[in-house]
Design a protein around this motif. Structure first.
Motif, PDB file in Angstrom:
ATOM      1  N   ALA A 162      10.845  42.722  49.252  1.00 34.26           N
ATOM      2  CA  ALA A 162       9.812  42.845  48.444  1.00 34.26           C
ATOM      3  C   ALA A 162       9.769  41.656  47.334  1.00 34.26           C
ATOM      4  N   ARG A 163      11.203  41.788  46.813  1.00 36.75           N
ATOM      5  CA  ARG A 163      11.267  41.102  45.580  1.00 36.75           C
ATOM      6  C   ARG A 163      11.103  39.500  45.815  1.00 36.75           C
ATOM      7  N   ALA A 164      11.877  39.062  47.203  1.00 43.27           N
ATOM      8  CA  ALA A 164      11.734  37.713  47.834  1.00 43.27           C
ATOM      9  C   ALA A 164      10.190  37.256  47.883  1.00 43.27           C
ATOM     10  N   TRP A 165       9.345  38.190  48.484  1.00 43.15           N
ATOM     11  CA  TRP A 165       7.952  37.898  48.445  1.00 43.15           C
ATOM     12  C   TRP A 165       7.452  37.647  47.195  1.00 43.15           C
ATOM     13  N   GLU A 166       7.844  38.405  46.171  1.00 46.05           N
ATOM     14  CA  GLU A 166       7.365  38.298  44.742  1.00 46.05           C
ATOM     15  C   GLU A 166       7.606  37.073  44.493  1.00 46.05           C
ATOM     16  N   TYR A 167       8.791  36.622  44.532  1.00 51.81           N
ATOM     17  CA  TYR A 167       9.464  35.194  44.049  1.00 51.81           C
ATOM     18  C   TYR A 167       8.702  34.104  44.695  1.00 51.81           C
ATOM     19  N   GLY A 168       8.053  34.093  45.945  1.00 57.26           N
ATOM     20  CA  GLY A 168       7.254  33.070  46.549  1.00 57.26           C
ATOM     21  C   GLY A 168       5.833  33.155  45.874  1.00 57.26           C
ATOM     22  N   HIS A 169       5.386  34.328  45.705  1.00 60.07           N
ATOM     23  CA  HIS A 169       3.961  34.518  45.301  1.00 60.07           C
ATOM     24  C   HIS A 169       3.965  34.105  43.847  1.00 60.07           C
ATOM     25  N   ASN A 170       4.966  34.181  43.142  1.00 60.61           N
ATOM     26  CA  ASN A 170       5.061  33.611  41.752  1.00 60.61           C
ATOM     27  C   ASN A 170       4.812  32.155  41.776  1.00 60.61           C
ATOM     28  N   ARG A 171       5.099  31.429  42.728  1.00 60.79           N
ATOM     29  CA  ARG A 171       4.733  29.901  42.687  1.00 60.79           C
ATOM     30  C   ARG A 171       3.120  29.712  42.735  1.00 60.79           C
ATOM     31  N   ILE A 172       2.369  30.732  43.122  1.00 60.79           N
ATOM     32  CA  ILE A 172       0.865  30.682  43.189  1.00 60.79           C
ATOM     33  C   ILE A 172       0.537  31.084  41.637  1.00 60.79           C
ATOM     34  N   VAL A 173       1.297  32.041  41.273  1.00 57.97           N
ATOM     35  CA  VAL A 173       0.959  32.906  40.117  1.00 57.97           C
ATOM     36  C   VAL A 173       1.084  31.654  38.732  1.00 57.97           C
ATOM     37  N   GLY A 174       1.951  30.750  39.011  1.00 54.15           N
ATOM     38  CA  GLY A 174       2.504  29.731  38.003  1.00 54.15           C
ATOM     39  C   GLY A 174       1.528  28.599  38.134  1.00 54.15           C
ATOM     40  N   GLY A 175       1.051  28.585  39.284  1.00 57.05           N
ATOM     41  CA  GLY A 175      -0.169  27.323  39.529  1.00 57.05           C
ATOM     42  C   GLY A 175       0.338  26.181  39.946  1.00 57.05           C
ATOM     43  N   ILE A 176       1.576  26.171  40.580  1.00 51.11           N
ATOM     44  CA  ILE A 176       2.350  24.997  41.090  1.00 51.11           C
ATOM     45  C   ILE A 176       2.239  24.860  42.734  1.00 51.11           C
ATOM     46  N   HIS A 177       1.918  25.997  43.281  1.00 48.69           N
ATOM     47  CA  HIS A 177       1.819  25.799  44.675  1.00 48.69           C
ATOM     48  C   HIS A 177       0.523  26.570  45.307  1.00 48.69           C
ATOM     49  N   TYR A 178       0.202  26.180  46.427  1.00 47.30           N
ATOM     50  CA  TYR A 178      -0.785  26.749  47.146  1.00 47.30           C
ATOM     51  C   TYR A 178      -0.441  27.948  48.076  1.00 47.30           C
ATOM     52  N   ALA A 179      -1.289  28.613  48.447  1.00 46.00           N
ATOM     53  CA  ALA A 179      -0.788  29.859  49.449  1.00 46.00           C
ATOM     54  C   ALA A 179      -0.339  29.367  50.615  1.00 46.00           C
ATOM     55  N   SER A 180      -0.839  28.327  51.314  1.00 46.41           N
ATOM     56  CA  SER A 180      -0.064  27.807  52.603  1.00 46.41           C
ATOM     57  C   SER A 180       1.290  27.314  52.420  1.00 46.41           C
ATOM     58  N   ASP A 181       1.506  26.861  51.212  1.00 50.35           N
ATOM     59  CA  ASP A 181       3.050  26.206  50.741  1.00 50.35           C
ATOM     60  C   ASP A 181       3.996  27.510  50.683  1.00 50.35           C
ATOM     61  N   VAL A 182       3.363  28.659  50.454  1.00 49.44           N
ATOM     62  CA  VAL A 182       4.165  29.611  50.355  1.00 49.44           C
ATOM     63  C   VAL A 182       4.386  30.359  51.561  1.00 49.44           C
ATOM     64  N   GLU A 183       3.592  30.409  52.572  1.00 53.64           N
ATOM     65  CA  GLU A 183       3.555  30.980  53.610  1.00 53.64           C
ATOM     66  C   GLU A 183       4.462  29.961  54.599  1.00 53.64           C
ATOM     67  N   ALA A 184       4.460  28.582  54.409  1.00 56.22           N
ATOM     68  CA  ALA A 184       5.318  27.987  55.300  1.00 56.22           C
ATOM     69  C   ALA A 184       6.545  28.076  54.524  1.00 56.22           C
ATOM     70  N   GLY A 185       6.924  28.159  53.287  1.00 53.36           N
ATOM     71  CA  GLY A 185       8.271  28.548  52.871  1.00 53.36           C
ATOM     72  C   GLY A 185       8.893  29.842  53.403  1.00 53.36           C
ATOM     73  N   ARG A 186       7.982  30.906  53.341  1.00 53.80           N
ATOM     74  CA  ARG A 186       8.668  31.923  54.212  1.00 53.80           C
ATOM     75  C   ARG A 186       9.263  31.802  55.458  1.00 53.80           C
ATOM     76  N   ILE A 187       8.360  31.098  56.292  1.00 53.30           N
ATOM     77  CA  ILE A 187       8.786  30.706  57.696  1.00 53.30           C
ATOM     78  C   ILE A 187      10.091  29.829  57.598  1.00 53.30           C
ATOM     79  N   ALA A 188      10.006  28.818  56.913  1.00 53.65           N
ATOM     80  CA  ALA A 188      11.202  27.923  56.617  1.00 53.65           C
ATOM     81  C   ALA A 188      12.514  28.649  56.258  1.00 53.65           C
ATOM     82  N   GLY A 189      12.332  29.582  55.147  1.00 55.82           N
ATOM     83  CA  GLY A 189      13.716  30.473  54.690  1.00 55.82           C
ATOM     84  C   GLY A 189      14.170  31.462  55.896  1.00 55.82           C
ATOM     85  N   THR A 190      13.242  31.863  56.828  1.00 54.86           N
ATOM     86  CA  THR A 190      13.715  32.728  57.537  1.00 54.86           C
ATOM     87  C   THR A 190      14.549  31.999  58.712  1.00 54.86           C
ATOM     88  N   VAL A 191      13.800  30.865  59.294  1.00 58.79           N
ATOM     89  CA  VAL A 191      14.256  29.707  60.193  1.00 58.79           C
ATOM     90  C   VAL A 191      15.747  29.568  59.592  1.00 58.79           C
TER      91      VAL A 191
END
Length: 233
Positions: free
Chosen positions: A173-202
């Motif tokens: 849950a903390r890892a998911w928040e860490y990614g979402h905070n890139r949207i909160v911070g205004g530096i990434h789009y939602a699809s960037d975060v989704e792709a990052g979660r896939i990449a991290g898992t792979v």
């Protein structure tokens, strides 16, 4: 005396930074080709791009001070951001040298795998696409897709969960928040975060098959659980 202490702290900090940057990745883009694994990011001016931009702008005017503080703090790419979940004063670099060195390599792996994909797609960051976006985290001109912070946050969350399975739910849950905070911070789009979660898992699933990873993982895990006073699993 105070100046000497500050100087020593700076030297130690710089030395730690150099060691982290010199850490050898467990893998790279030759083994994990994200360009062939991830979907193409939304095109500029596409409906999805506009919807993702709207989400960022909405968060920009609705985020709380607490959300902003968390997003800024999560700009740091290191495993110590999970300290709030581990919740143990002994969870520090000084107490866990093997663990720290191991995660330096984990973090280095993210850059080795993700940076070539960023360079390939060259998706503009939100603030470079729209002047309306005002990021509250350090700016970057590298490609936005996939999110490197989200990739490494997901990767660290998975690896740490395998060391401390008792807290897997909270760590992920903390890892998911860490990614979402890139949207909160205004530096990434939602699809960037989704792709990052896939990449991290792979990445996590790939490097766990490497012999050097297995050996260092076990040593780091043993050290961590021993220092935290957890039983061996």
């Amino acid at each position: 005396m105070r100046n000497l202490a500050l100087s020593l702290a700076l030297v130690i900090g710089l030395a730690s930074s150099v060691l982290a940057e010199d850490a050898k990745p467990f893998s790279d883009a030759k083994e994990i080709d994200l360009v062939s694994l991830l979907p193409t990011p939304p095109a500029n001016n596409s409906p999805q791009m506009q919807a993702e931009l709207a989400e960022i702008l909405t968060i920009q005017v609705t985020r709380t001070p607490e959300m902003a503080t968390r997003a800024v703090a999560d700009a740091d790419e290191d495993v110590w951001r999970f300290a709030d979940v581990i919740d143990n004063p002994k969870f520090t670099k000084e107490n866990l040298p093997k663990f720290a060195a191991f995660f330096d390599r984990v973090v280095a792996t993210e850059g080795a795998v993700v940076d070539p994909a960023k360079d390939f797609w060259k998706r503009p960051r939100p603030h470079l696409y729209s002047d309306l976006v005002k990021p509250i985290v350090p700016l970057s001109k590298s490609g936005a897709y996939p999110s490197g912070h989200t990739t490494v946050g997901t990767l660290m969350g998975i690896v740490l969960s395998n060391m401390v399975p008792e807290k897997r739910t909270e760590l992920m849950a903390r890892a998911w928040e860490y990614g979402h905070n890139r949207i909160v911070g205004g530096i990434h789009y939602a699809s960037d975060v989704e792709a990052g979660r896939i990449a991290g898992t792979v990445i996590a699933e790939t490097i766990r098959t490497h012999d050097d990873y297995k050996a260092e993982f076990e040593a780091a895990k043993e050290e961590l659980r021993s220092v935290l006073g957890l039983s061996h699993v």
